[in-house]
Design an enzyme around this catalytic site. Structure first.
Site, PDB file in Angstrom:
ATOM      1  CG  HIS A  38      -2.355   6.071  30.129  1.00 20.51           C
ATOM      2  ND1 HIS A  38      -2.298   7.248  29.433  1.00 20.51           N
ATOM      3  CD2 HIS A  38      -3.588   5.548  29.892  1.00 20.51           C
ATOM      4  CE1 HIS A  38      -3.437   7.435  28.797  1.00 20.51           C
ATOM      5  NE2 HIS A  38      -4.229   6.432  29.068  1.00 20.51           N
ATOM      6  N   GLY A 196     -17.763  10.782  10.461  1.00 20.21           N
ATOM      7  CA  GLY A 196     -16.523  11.525  10.268  1.00 20.21           C
ATOM      8  C   GLY A 196     -15.510  10.681   9.513  1.00 20.21           C
ATOM      9  N   GLY A 198     -12.151  11.708   8.844  1.00 20.76           N
ATOM     10  CA  GLY A 198     -10.759  12.085   9.024  1.00 20.76           C
ATOM     11  C   GLY A 198      -9.929  10.840   9.254  1.00 20.76           C
ATOM     12  CG  HIS A 461      14.667  -1.576 -10.699  1.00 22.82           C
ATOM     13  ND1 HIS A 461      13.351  -1.294 -11.011  1.00 22.82           N
ATOM     14  CD2 HIS A 461      14.952  -2.778 -11.285  1.00 22.82           C
ATOM     15  CE1 HIS A 461      12.873  -2.279 -11.760  1.00 22.82           C
ATOM     16  NE2 HIS A 461      13.822  -3.192 -11.943  1.00 22.82           N
TER      17      HIS A 461
END
Length: 482
Positions: A38, A196, A198, A461
């Site tokens: 793909h 995991g 990560g 701001h």
């Protein structure tokens, strides 16, 4: 007879591959790209993009569940329809998949469908794909080619990476998932173990927790997201646990028992104690490995190391005329690194003046969990390891007006400077929209901006970006709004 000779052939159409193909065509090269499955690769179809679509649904659900704190009352309860959430995610990918097809057509890049194999220098044999070809949503570009032998003076390998599997805990697509299955669940599980922490693991853990799933994360290292600055990692962990995530660090899954519709993970901590966690599924997120097999690298004598192709700073391998970019060329395995690496590679081939090799210190990393995490450059620990005399500045979201108004006041920004030169060595963030803010520090590092120049930059701001300046000011004892 169809023309089979090109200036540049790129194997793989992920972000690195298709961006490199476009730049190649812009530079006047006759270009082809080989894809077996793909357009857009893993990132667009199964990674970066669809996961962000899922996380957006989770974010809206989180906001809805806290509507009362904004003075809003929702009639009835907000529920997630997993089928519709997944359908939206897949629709986003399909739309972009078609977009890549359009870009190939627009830039007159030939798309060759099939699996590529390097047969000799300058030659690629394309055979039938072992995976089903998923064509773009839009019509396939004209001039599409298929099986055959093609030649080019320059061949760039951009075959990406795939999920790494641990022996004995291999994904089966049913009870043990990779990100492929986690991205399109048929129904929402009640409980998950994520192995995991990560980026992939934490993003899915965050998504499923927002969906009401009982999630336990098991991480081998001492901190979640272990590549991040330790202070940021600890801050993120507290925020994630406050949301209900269970996190076990310095631990490993040693065995997984499977029942008919559940798993039991055996989790061993550093003291040797073993506990058992039963859940509907386990997501294996223990990293990825480069796709270097079965493409002919061995027959050409291409040098590899730890599952990745060895390259120089311009993507060149040890074989003349053969290059590699992106995940297959090693960490960090990030889409934006692949894209930039590909542009460097093809511009060097074209002899574009002023091409510089990749500076890995300036590659940002982003994790789209809730709260988000983003960073660039050296961590505090790495800076000290290098013997740098440093200044560290911090600024908390709970002192920023925009963050408070957004209801997103849990976060922090940390900056690290060289005390002598004022060089920005690293920036690390945790909080709302930090994946958008980090690029400000990336630009600053790329322009070799000093602390003084950042202090004299006017930030609008009220914005979250003001905190970036305040963190710099804090590093030099000049913080204003804290």
């Amino acid at each position: 007879m169809a023309d089979t000779n090109y200036d540049v052939i790129i194997i793989g159409s992920g972000p690195g591959g298709y961006v490199t193909a476009i730049r190649s065509a812009q530079l006047g090269f006759k270009t082809a790209i080989v894809e077996r499955e793909h357009l857009g690769g893993i990132c667009l179809n199964w990674g970066c993009i669809p996961t962000k679509a899922l996380l957006r649904s989770a974010e809206i659900l989180d906001h809805a569940n806290h509507a009362k704190s904004f003075g809003l009352t929702l009639e009835g309860s907000m529920k997630a329809d997993v089928k519709d959430v997944v359908a939206r995610s897949r629709g986003v990918s399909a739309r972009l998949n078609g977009g890549v097809g359009f870009l190939m057509k627009k830039n007159k890049i030939d798309v060759i469908w099939g699996e590529a194999k390097l047969t000799k220098p300058g030659e690629v044999k394309v055979g039938k794909s072992s995976k089903p070809v998923v064509e773009p949503q839009n019509p396939v570009p004209k001039g599409v080619k298929g099986e055959g032998t093609y030649t080019a003076k320059h061949i760039i390998v951009a075959t990406g990476a795939r999920p790494r599997a641990l022996p004995g805990i291999e994904p089966d697509g049913k009870l043990i998932w990779t990100y492929f299955e986690a991205m399109k669940p048929a129904k929402m599980p009640k409980s998950l173990v994520v192995m995991g922490s990560g980026a992939i693991g934490i993003e899915f853990a965050s998504f499923y927790r927002s969906m009401g799933v009982d999630v336990t994360v098991v991480e081998l290292m001492a901190n979640v997201m272990p590549v991040e600055d330790e202070e940021i990692s600890k801050f993120a962990r507290k925020a994630l646990e406050k949301r209900g995530l269970k996190i076990i660090t310095e631990a490993k899954v040693t065995k997984v028992d499977k029942a008919a519709d559940s798993i039991t993970a055996h989790v061993e901590t550093k003291d040797g104690k073993v506990s058992q966690i039963t859940a509907d599924h386990l997501i294996s997120a223990v990293g990825v490995q480069g796709n270097i097999e079965n493409i002919g690298l061995e027959s050409l004598g291409v040098k590899t190391d730890r599952g990745c192709v060895v390259i120089d700073e311009y993507g060149r391998t040890n074989v003349p005329g053969l290059y590699a970019i992106g995940d297959v060329a090693g960490p960090p395995m990030l889409a934006h690194k692949a894209e930039h690496e590909g542009v460097i590679c093809i511009e060097k081939i074209a002899g574009v003046p002023g091409v510089h090799g990749m500076d890995h210190r300036k590659i940002p990393g982003c994790t789209y969990c809730n709260p988000q995490v983003a960073s660039v450059g050296l961590t505090e620990a790495k800076a000290k390891e290098q013997g740098r005399d440093i200044r560290v500045g911090r600024y908390m979201f709970n002192a920023n007006g925009k963050a408070i108004a957004l209801g997103e006041d849990n976060g922090m920004i940390k900056v690290i400077f060289d005390k002598k030169s004022g060089e920005l060595l690293g920036a690390h963030m945790c909080g709302a929209e930090v994946t958008e803010l980090i690029q400000g520090f990336v630009v600053a590092m790329n322009l070799e901006t000093t602390e003084e120049e950042l202090m004299h930059t006017i930030f609008p701001h009220p914005t979250l970006s003001e905190m970036m300046k305040e963190a710099v000011l804090d590093a030099y004892g000049k913080v204003l709004n804290a």
